[in-house]
Design an enzyme around this catalytic site. Structure first.
Site, PDB file in Angstrom:
ATOM      1  N   GLU A   1      -2.451  11.569  -0.635  1.00  0.00           N
ATOM      2  CA  GLU A   1      -1.568  11.234  -1.757  1.00  0.00           C
ATOM      3  C   GLU A   1      -1.014   9.823  -1.581  1.00  0.00           C
ATOM      4  O   GLU A   1      -0.434   9.488  -0.544  1.00  0.00           O
ATOM      5  CB  GLU A   1      -0.416  12.227  -1.907  1.00  0.00           C
ATOM      6  CG  GLU A   1       0.393  11.872  -3.160  1.00  0.00           C
ATOM      7  CD  GLU A   1       1.537  12.805  -3.508  1.00  0.00           C
ATOM      8  OE1 GLU A   1       1.882  13.669  -2.684  1.00  0.00           O
ATOM      9  OE2 GLU A   1       2.100  12.635  -4.605  1.00  0.00           O
TER      10      GLU A   1
ATOM     11  N   ASP B   1       4.171   3.441 -10.075  1.00  0.00           N
ATOM     12  CA  ASP B   1       5.068   2.518 -10.787  1.00  0.00           C
ATOM     13  C   ASP B   1       4.322   1.915 -11.965  1.00  0.00           C
ATOM     14  O   ASP B   1       3.252   1.323 -11.793  1.00  0.00           O
ATOM     15  CB  ASP B   1       5.527   1.417  -9.831  1.00  0.00           C
ATOM     16  CG  ASP B   1       6.336   1.984  -8.673  1.00  0.00           C
ATOM     17  OD1 ASP B   1       7.363   2.625  -8.929  1.00  0.00           O
ATOM     18  OD2 ASP B   1       5.915   1.813  -7.508  1.00  0.00           O
TER      19      ASP B   1
ATOM     20  N   LYS C   1       6.215  -4.491 -17.955  1.00  0.00           N
ATOM     21  CA  LYS C   1       6.173  -5.844 -18.555  1.00  0.00           C
ATOM     22  C   LYS C   1       4.793  -6.463 -18.387  1.00  0.00           C
ATOM     23  O   LYS C   1       4.190  -6.351 -17.319  1.00  0.00           O
ATOM     24  CB  LYS C   1       7.210  -6.748 -17.872  1.00  0.00           C
ATOM     25  CG  LYS C   1       8.623  -6.345 -18.192  1.00  0.00           C
ATOM     26  CD  LYS C   1       9.614  -7.310 -17.595  1.00  0.00           C
ATOM     27  CE  LYS C   1      11.014  -6.821 -17.906  1.00  0.00           C
ATOM     28  NZ  LYS C   1      11.974  -7.123 -16.836  1.00  0.00           N
TER      29      LYS C   1
ATOM     30  N   ASP D   1       3.547   9.114 -17.014  1.00  0.00           N
ATOM     31  CA  ASP D   1       4.275   9.404 -18.260  1.00  0.00           C
ATOM     32  C   ASP D   1       4.426   8.114 -19.076  1.00  0.00           C
ATOM     33  O   ASP D   1       5.236   8.062 -19.989  1.00  0.00           O
ATOM     34  CB  ASP D   1       5.662  10.002 -17.955  1.00  0.00           C
ATOM     35  CG  ASP D   1       6.565   9.006 -17.271  1.00  0.00           C
ATOM     36  OD1 ASP D   1       6.045   8.141 -16.529  1.00  0.00           O
ATOM     37  OD2 ASP D   1       7.801   9.065 -17.460  1.00  0.00           O
TER      38      ASP D   1
HETATM   39  C1  LIG Z   1       7.428   6.051  -9.529  1.00  0.00           C
HETATM   40  S1  LIG Z   1       7.339   6.578  -7.864  1.00  0.00           S
HETATM   41  C2  LIG Z   1       6.564   8.178  -7.973  1.00  0.00           C
HETATM   42  C3  LIG Z   1       6.728   8.992  -6.729  1.00  0.00           C
HETATM   43  C4  LIG Z   1       6.030  10.357  -6.718  1.00  0.00           C
HETATM   44  N1  LIG Z   1       4.582  10.235  -6.793  1.00  0.00           N
HETATM   45  C5  LIG Z   1       6.546  11.259  -7.811  1.00  0.00           C
HETATM   46  O1  LIG Z   1       5.785  11.606  -8.727  1.00  0.00           O
HETATM   47  O2  LIG Z   1       7.723  11.636  -7.739  1.00  0.00           O
HETATM   48  C6  LIG Z   1       6.054   5.558  -7.216  1.00  0.00           C
HETATM   49  C7  LIG Z   1       6.072   5.512  -5.680  1.00  0.00           C
HETATM   50  O3  LIG Z   1       4.931   4.820  -5.211  1.00  0.00           O
HETATM   51  C8  LIG Z   1       5.295   4.045  -4.071  1.00  0.00           C
HETATM   52  N2  LIG Z   1       4.292   2.982  -3.955  1.00  0.00           N
HETATM   53  C9  LIG Z   1       4.019   2.013  -4.864  1.00  0.00           C
HETATM   54  N3  LIG Z   1       3.011   1.243  -4.443  1.00  0.00           N
HETATM   55  C10 LIG Z   1       2.629   1.733  -3.234  1.00  0.00           C
HETATM   56  C11 LIG Z   1       1.637   1.341  -2.287  1.00  0.00           C
HETATM   57  N4  LIG Z   1       0.833   0.304  -2.521  1.00  0.00           N
HETATM   58  N5  LIG Z   1       1.542   2.042  -1.154  1.00  0.00           N
HETATM   59  C12 LIG Z   1       2.354   3.101  -0.907  1.00  0.00           C
HETATM   60  N6  LIG Z   1       3.302   3.525  -1.768  1.00  0.00           N
HETATM   61  C13 LIG Z   1       3.445   2.836  -2.912  1.00  0.00           C
HETATM   62  C14 LIG Z   1       6.699   3.587  -4.380  1.00  0.00           C
HETATM   63  O4  LIG Z   1       7.415   3.271  -3.214  1.00  0.00           O
HETATM   64  C15 LIG Z   1       7.283   4.806  -5.103  1.00  0.00           C
HETATM   65  O5  LIG Z   1       7.927   5.690  -4.215  1.00  0.00           O
END
Ligand SMILES: C[S@@+](CC[C@H](N)C(=O)[O-])C[C@H]1O[C@@H](n2cnc3c(N)ncnc32)[C@H](O)[C@@H]1O
Length: 222
Positions: free
Chosen positions: A53, A128, A132, A164
């Protein structure tokens, strides 16, 4: 030149319990980043289906799936320390043995640590969205990233995604449809129905509160 990252390092408060987990639970379940290919059978002490994941957030999905599927091994990759701490607490409280956690950029982890064709599934839930236009290049789903993920998934394995954010969903669909290593599991070539197997996360609930539709994708490795 610094690579473009899909995250910014946020501070965020680490609670006392998370700090304890990062100190005491990490040595058993944490894997330090190193640019060396891992021996996954050695890491888990067995040969089993392997699921990775990306960006597990608080680890709710990872912990729930690992508890539900003791016959499979789970690797979680996340850069946000409070989330890693929360996940370790979940692993400990459920007495799981089939999870390992790497606290580093998933792009580098996949590229440098994960053997080719070694994963049965890759999960990318609510990445994420970088809404933008000038930030679109930070979205983790890009053609080169799809190539990297394809290399790591065994033939017949799956890449499951959810978001979403409708414009990101359309972008994911476009990139993965064009990726030669994958074939869309959705009969009409679009999105799949929400799989019952996907646990609901904080980000999904947040999206629902905001009235966002959730899009699920499933692509099979050719
Ligand atoms: C919007 S959150 C969603 C978290 C989780 N998947 C959920 O559905 O609750 C996106 C997560 O991806 C992590 N993330 C973003 N880019 C990443 C990367 N290149 N490697 C590891 N984690 C990453 C961020 O730190 C953040 O916790």
């Amino acid at each position: 030149m610094q690579p473009i990252r899909s995250f910014v390092r946020r501070g965020g408060r680490v609670t006392g319990a998370q700090e304890r987990a990062l100190a005491e639970v990490w040595p058993r379940f944490g894997v330090e980043y190193a640019p060396e290919i891992l021996d996954l059978d050695g890491l888990f002490g067995r040969r089993a289906p392997r699921i990775l994941e990306i960006g597990f957030g608080n680890g709710d999905t990872l912990v729930e799936l690992a508890a539900r599927r003791p016959e499979a091994d789970f690797i979680g990759v996340e850069v946000h320390p409070p989330g890693v701490g929360r996940c370790l607490l979940g692993i400990e409280s459920q007495s799981l043995t089939n999870v390992r956690v790497i606290s580093h950029d998933a792009v580098e982890v996949l590229g440098r640590m994960i053997p080719d064709a070694s994963l049965d599934e890759v999960l990318l839930y609510f990445p994420d969205p970088w809404p933008k236009k000038r930030h679109h290049k930070r979205r983790i789903v890009q053609p080169e990233f799809a190539e990297l993920v394809a290399r790591k998934i065994a033939p017949g394995g799956a890449w499951r995604l959810a978001t979403d954010w409708a414009p990101y969903a359309a972008h994911m669909l476009e990139v993965l449809t064009a990726a030669p290593g994958f074939v869309n599991a959705a009969s009409g070539g679009g999105f799949v129905p929400r799989p019952d197997s996907r646990p609901e996360t904080k980000f999904e609930r947040r999206g629902q509160r905001l009235g966002h539709e959730v899009f699920d994708l499933e692509f099979r490795r050719r």
